[in-house]
Design a protein around this motif. Sequence first.
Motif, PDB file in Angstrom:
ATOM      1  N   ALA A   1       0.826  -1.210   0.000  1.00 58.51           N
ATOM      2  CA  ALA A   1       0.000   0.000   0.000  1.00 58.51           C
ATOM      3  C   ALA A   1       0.862   1.263   0.000  1.00 58.51           C
ATOM      4  CB  ALA A   1      -0.932  -0.021   1.210  1.00 58.51           C
ATOM      5  N   CYS A   2       1.921   1.238   0.778  1.00 56.21           N
ATOM      6  CA  CYS A   2       2.811   2.403   0.813  1.00 56.21           C
ATOM      7  C   CYS A   2       3.459   2.642  -0.550  1.00 56.21           C
ATOM      8  CB  CYS A   2       3.865   2.204   1.885  1.00 56.21           C
ATOM      9  SG  CYS A   2       3.222   2.262   3.574  1.00 56.21           S
ATOM     10  N   ARG A   3       3.878   1.582  -1.223  1.00 60.01           N
ATOM     11  CA  ARG A   3       4.473   1.732  -2.548  1.00 60.01           C
ATOM     12  C   ARG A   3       3.451   2.273  -3.546  1.00 60.01           C
ATOM     13  NH1 ARG A   3       7.748  -3.374  -4.521  1.00 60.01           N
ATOM     14  NH2 ARG A   3       8.136  -1.845  -6.195  1.00 60.01           N
ATOM     15  N   PHE A   4       2.194   1.802  -3.490  1.00 60.75           N
ATOM     16  CA  PHE A   4       1.148   2.284  -4.404  1.00 60.75           C
ATOM     17  C   PHE A   4       0.859   3.760  -4.185  1.00 60.75           C
ATOM     18  CE2 PHE A   4      -3.389   3.158  -5.003  1.00 60.75           C
ATOM     19  CZ  PHE A   4      -3.507   2.948  -6.353  1.00 60.75           C
ATOM     20  N   LEU A   5       0.722   4.157  -2.932  1.00 64.23           N
ATOM     21  CA  LEU A   5       0.448   5.562  -2.633  1.00 64.23           C
ATOM     22  C   LEU A   5       1.607   6.453  -3.040  1.00 64.23           C
ATOM     23  CD1 LEU A   5      -1.275   5.186   0.877  1.00 64.23           C
ATOM     24  CD2 LEU A   5      -2.372   5.705  -1.324  1.00 64.23           C
ATOM     25  N   PHE A   6       2.819   5.962  -2.862  1.00 62.59           N
ATOM     26  CA  PHE A   6       3.978   6.775  -3.231  1.00 62.59           C
ATOM     27  C   PHE A   6       4.022   7.006  -4.752  1.00 62.59           C
ATOM     28  CE2 PHE A   6       8.437   7.197  -4.481  1.00 62.59           C
ATOM     29  CZ  PHE A   6       8.809   8.301  -3.708  1.00 62.59           C
TER      30      PHE A   6
ATOM     31  N   TYR B   1       1.019   9.445  -5.764  1.00 61.58           N
ATOM     32  CA  TYR B   1       1.219  10.832  -5.337  1.00 61.58           C
ATOM     33  C   TYR B   1       2.713  11.149  -5.255  1.00 61.58           C
ATOM     34  CZ  TYR B   1      -3.661  10.241  -4.004  1.00 61.58           C
ATOM     35  OH  TYR B   1      -4.999   9.976  -4.014  1.00 61.58           O
ATOM     36  N   GLN B   2       3.422  10.764  -6.289  1.00 56.33           N
ATOM     37  CA  GLN B   2       4.876  10.937  -6.285  1.00 56.33           C
ATOM     38  C   GLN B   2       5.263  12.410  -6.289  1.00 56.33           C
ATOM     39  OE1 GLN B   2       6.810   8.907  -9.460  1.00 56.33           O
ATOM     40  NE2 GLN B   2       8.871   9.323  -8.711  1.00 56.33           N
ATOM     41  N   SER B   3       4.537  13.215  -7.131  1.00 58.23           N
ATOM     42  CA  SER B   3       4.888  14.639  -7.208  1.00 58.23           C
ATOM     43  C   SER B   3       4.646  15.342  -5.888  1.00 58.23           C
ATOM     44  CB  SER B   3       4.072  15.295  -8.325  1.00 58.23           C
ATOM     45  OG  SER B   3       2.676  15.137  -8.076  1.00 58.23           O
ATOM     46  N   ARG B   4       3.511  15.015  -5.280  1.00 60.93           N
ATOM     47  CA  ARG B   4       3.226  15.635  -3.983  1.00 60.93           C
ATOM     48  C   ARG B   4       4.226  15.181  -2.922  1.00 60.93           C
ATOM     49  NH1 ARG B   4      -3.366  15.628  -3.229  1.00 60.93           N
ATOM     50  NH2 ARG B   4      -3.852  16.767  -5.186  1.00 60.93           N
ATOM     51  N   ALA B   5       4.564  13.920  -3.016  1.00 57.76           N
ATOM     52  CA  ALA B   5       5.536  13.430  -2.030  1.00 57.76           C
ATOM     53  C   ALA B   5       6.871  14.134  -2.188  1.00 57.76           C
ATOM     54  CB  ALA B   5       5.705  11.923  -2.178  1.00 57.76           C
ATOM     55  N   LYS B   6       7.284  14.322  -3.442  1.00 56.37           N
ATOM     56  CA  LYS B   6       8.538  15.038  -3.653  1.00 56.37           C
ATOM     57  C   LYS B   6       8.437  16.469  -3.157  1.00 56.37           C
ATOM     58  CE  LYS B   6      10.208  12.389  -7.596  1.00 56.37           C
ATOM     59  NZ  LYS B   6      10.609  12.443  -9.029  1.00 56.37           N
TER      60      LYS B   6
END
Length: 330
Positions: A258-263, A266-271
């Motif tokens: 689940a953590c990998r999917f969410l990352f 929402y990769q741009s937001r995470a960055k």
Amino acid sequence: MRPPPLWLLSLLLGGLGAAAPQPDPVPQLAAPQHLELHLYNDEQILSWEPSPPSNDTRPVVYQVEYKYSTGSWNTFKGVNCTDITVTKCDFTGGGRLKGFPGLYSVLLRVRARQGERTSDWVTSTKFQRYCNVTVGPPKNISVTPGKGSLTLHFSPPFDVAREAVFEYRVRYWEKAGAQQVRGPFKKNSIVLDNLKPLRVYCLQTEAQLIVREKNICRPGLSLSNVSCHETAAEASTSLCAILISMGIFSLLLALTGACRFLFRKYQSRAKYWFQAPPNIPEQIKEYLKDPDQPILEALDKDSFPKDDAWDSVSIISSPEKEQDDVLQTL
């Protein structure tokens, strides 16, 4: 011829009948004292106290003999018990003789000798090995924990003939609990079952010798050393532990996915969330420290270097020329 007087005749006859003087007899040596027989498992040892000392400086040696109830006295051939200076005879100390048989009645006797002097024989009381032996605890004890059980393996205290057998008992208790006893067992492997799982139990074993057809029982006079062991878990408990471990592992695996999917989603937001904060340029920092400094002029000068120059300028196209070319075409 006149006969001799009677007193002279009596004197002559008395002298002829007198015996020759005998030498003084050799004084006899004092005998050993306090014979004691030691019978413990395989050990068979006769010991005694030495003869009282005398003025004779020659060494005192001892002789030991044995006989069965219906036989004659014999000297030992398998062990050194003849002309010995020590005050004991070990019948199991080596050689072919491995001790007296279990149910034979045996007598032992000892005497001392010093040169030509000897003592009287001192005889021990009659004994039978199986009837007089002191039985020790079992040997080579090992314990294997099981599922709510403990399995004991051990060796007998000593080897016996067919007419005898050992019986064993086990004393066990849970720590800070009451002592319990199981037995008698005739095998050298004992299973203590119906114990609580994952609990520590302490054990002691004892042996007793039973002579068949003679109603002879020699209980053990000593227990083995205390040893403590923890029982293993029951099968159901082990299954529950395995299921719980698998459930926790599956949950961790699902959380990781689940953590990998969410990352990824929402990769741009995470960055953006995890990027480093912007840095203030050094010139702005200096301006903030000293507002009177002509920082704008310095920035303007830095943005347009003095050495920049152009060698030539070329016009590729212009809007007016494009319009003229279009009209001529029409």
